[in-house]
Design an enzyme around this catalytic site. Structure first.
Site, PDB file in Angstrom:
ATOM      1  N   HIS A  87       3.064  41.814  73.227  1.00 14.12           N
ATOM      2  CA  HIS A  87       2.687  41.885  74.640  1.00 14.12           C
ATOM      3  C   HIS A  87       1.618  42.945  74.919  1.00 14.12           C
ATOM      4  CE1 HIS A  87       5.711  38.966  75.643  1.00 14.12           C
ATOM      5  NE2 HIS A  87       6.626  39.682  75.008  1.00 14.12           N
ATOM      6  N   GLN A 132       1.414  35.065  78.386  1.00 15.54           N
ATOM      7  CA  GLN A 132       2.579  35.905  78.103  1.00 15.54           C
ATOM      8  C   GLN A 132       2.471  36.608  76.753  1.00 15.54           C
ATOM      9  OE1 GLN A 132       5.884  34.772  76.035  1.00 15.54           O
ATOM     10  NE2 GLN A 132       7.249  34.578  77.788  1.00 15.54           N
ATOM     11  N   SER A 165      10.621  37.215  77.654  1.00 19.59           N
ATOM     12  CA  SER A 165       9.690  36.962  76.549  1.00 19.59           C
ATOM     13  C   SER A 165      10.013  35.615  75.898  1.00 19.59           C
ATOM     14  CB  SER A 165       9.724  38.125  75.557  1.00 19.59           C
ATOM     15  OG  SER A 165       8.676  38.017  74.620  1.00 19.59           O
ATOM     16  N   LEU A 166      10.465  35.603  74.628  1.00 26.04           N
ATOM     17  CA  LEU A 166      10.782  34.318  73.997  1.00 26.04           C
ATOM     18  C   LEU A 166      11.839  33.554  74.790  1.00 26.04           C
ATOM     19  CD1 LEU A 166      13.635  33.724  72.189  1.00 26.04           C
ATOM     20  CD2 LEU A 166      12.881  35.861  71.183  1.00 26.04           C
ATOM     21  N   GLN A 203      13.967  39.010  72.169  1.00 24.32           N
ATOM     22  CA  GLN A 203      14.140  39.633  70.858  1.00 24.32           C
ATOM     23  C   GLN A 203      14.792  41.000  70.991  1.00 24.32           C
ATOM     24  OE1 GLN A 203      10.866  38.564  68.470  1.00 24.32           O
ATOM     25  NE2 GLN A 203      11.391  39.898  66.799  1.00 24.32           N
ATOM     26  N   ARG A 246       5.171  30.802  67.203  1.00 21.45           N
ATOM     27  CA  ARG A 246       4.906  32.019  67.986  1.00 21.45           C
ATOM     28  C   ARG A 246       5.277  33.265  67.183  1.00 21.45           C
ATOM     29  NH1 ARG A 246       7.952  35.108  71.821  1.00 21.45           N
ATOM     30  NH2 ARG A 246       6.817  35.691  73.731  1.00 21.45           N
TER      31      ARG A 246
END
Length: 316
Positions: free
Chosen positions: A204, A253, A95-96, A11, A120
């Site tokens: 996170h 995560q 991340s994603l 992102q 998510r």
């Protein structure tokens, strides 16, 4: 022997117009965007191509949109005879982007990846009331000092290191008061810059625990195959291939640190990777790779010209 890794952005790389050049050039890219639209029951591709930016930036839209562009690049490469299993030794995503990496390696179907990222994004957005959480970038501090800053600022509230992106580029996440205190402490400790980030939720960190529970349930409901190449996990900065462990690490995560510096260090060290290619929108990971290891070859594959040059290099 040349060893390659494909990386997939997270992102912040989204931008209005993303994927449009690929869609105009390749029917395979258009097919990917249509599949994602169908999976979500939404014209996400129109939002990607035309905006508005404030809607595209919403976490539940940005996450599947970034994955869709990455997968359009993968599909176009496949149409030119370039298969992940044959040309990449590892995949990794920020991340994603880890979901994009897993889709590229065949763990998820495209529809499942899109729906998981929509879930998510919504779960992360809803985990913390708006205005209660924040994130900040600490530039010019090493990881150990950033951790000291977070610990000192917490004062009973959540203040975690969220992203170790590159040497001197650490992001912290947590309760808004703690993050504001951390920004001031970081400046006192010699940070070149310490600034709040324009994000809609504190990703996170421990405050994301409700979203982690949602993702545990969502991941349990989809079929996962072993990836065709190992995926370097964000939370352990090591390659994994067992679907059960992949699911476990993806849940971790949500609240855990994105260990990107360590992931790239592993790839270019023990992994023996000499060429990193960022597939998708933007060049954020390409820039980080060069900061982490100045000796590695790093480039982005996100335009038709990039793709043609890469395919030609394989055939040279």
């Amino acid at each position: 022997m040349t060893k390659r890794a494909f990386t997939f952005p997270g992102q912040g790389s989204q931008a209005v117009g993303m994927g449009k050049e690929l869609a105009d050039a390749y029917p395979e890219a258009r097919a990917v965007f249509q599949e994602v639209d169908d999976a979500l029951g939404q014209k996400l591709s129109t939002l990607m191509f035309e905006g508005p930016d404030e809607t595209l930036r919403l976490t539940e839209n940005a996450q599947p949109a970034l994955m869709a562009v990455s997968m359009a690049v993968v599909r176009v490469l496949e149409s030119k005879g370039v298969r992940i299993a044959e040309v990449a030794d590892y995949v990794a995503g920020h991340s994603l982007g880890e979901y994009s990496a897993l889709r590229a390696a065949g763990t998820f179907t495209l529809g499942d990846a899109a729906q998981l990222l929509r879930t998510r994004g919504l779960a992360m957005q809803q985990a913390v009331p708006v205005g209660h959480g924040a994130m900040a970038a600490l530039l010019g501090l090493d990881l150990a000092t950033a951790q000291e800053v977070a610990d000192a600022a917490a004062q009973g509230e959540v203040c975690d290191v969220a992203n170790d992106n590159a040497p001197g580029q650490v992001v912290i996440s947590g309760a808004v008061g703690a993050i504001e205190r951390a920004v001031e402490i970081a400046k006192e400790k010699g940070a070149k810059r310490a600034m709040l980030l324009p994000v809609s939720a504190p990703f996170h960190c421990k405050l994301m625990a409700p979203a982690a529970s949602v993702m545990a349930e969502a991941l349990a409901s989809v079929t996962m195959k072993a990836p065709v190449v190992p995926v370097v996990s964000n939370v352990i900065a090591r390659p994994i291939i067992d679907p059960a462990e992949i699911a476990e690490r993806l849940v971790e995560q949500v609240t855990g640190r994105v260990r990107w510096t360590e992931s790239v260090t592993w790839l270019t060290g023990e992994g023996g990777v000499t060429q990193l290619y960022e597939l998708g929108t933007g060049k954020v990971l390409t820039g980080l790779a060069k900061r982490i290891n100045g000796d590695v070859s790093a480039s982005a594959l996100n335009t038709p010209a990039d793709i043609d040059a890469f395919v030609a290099s394989l055939n040279a």
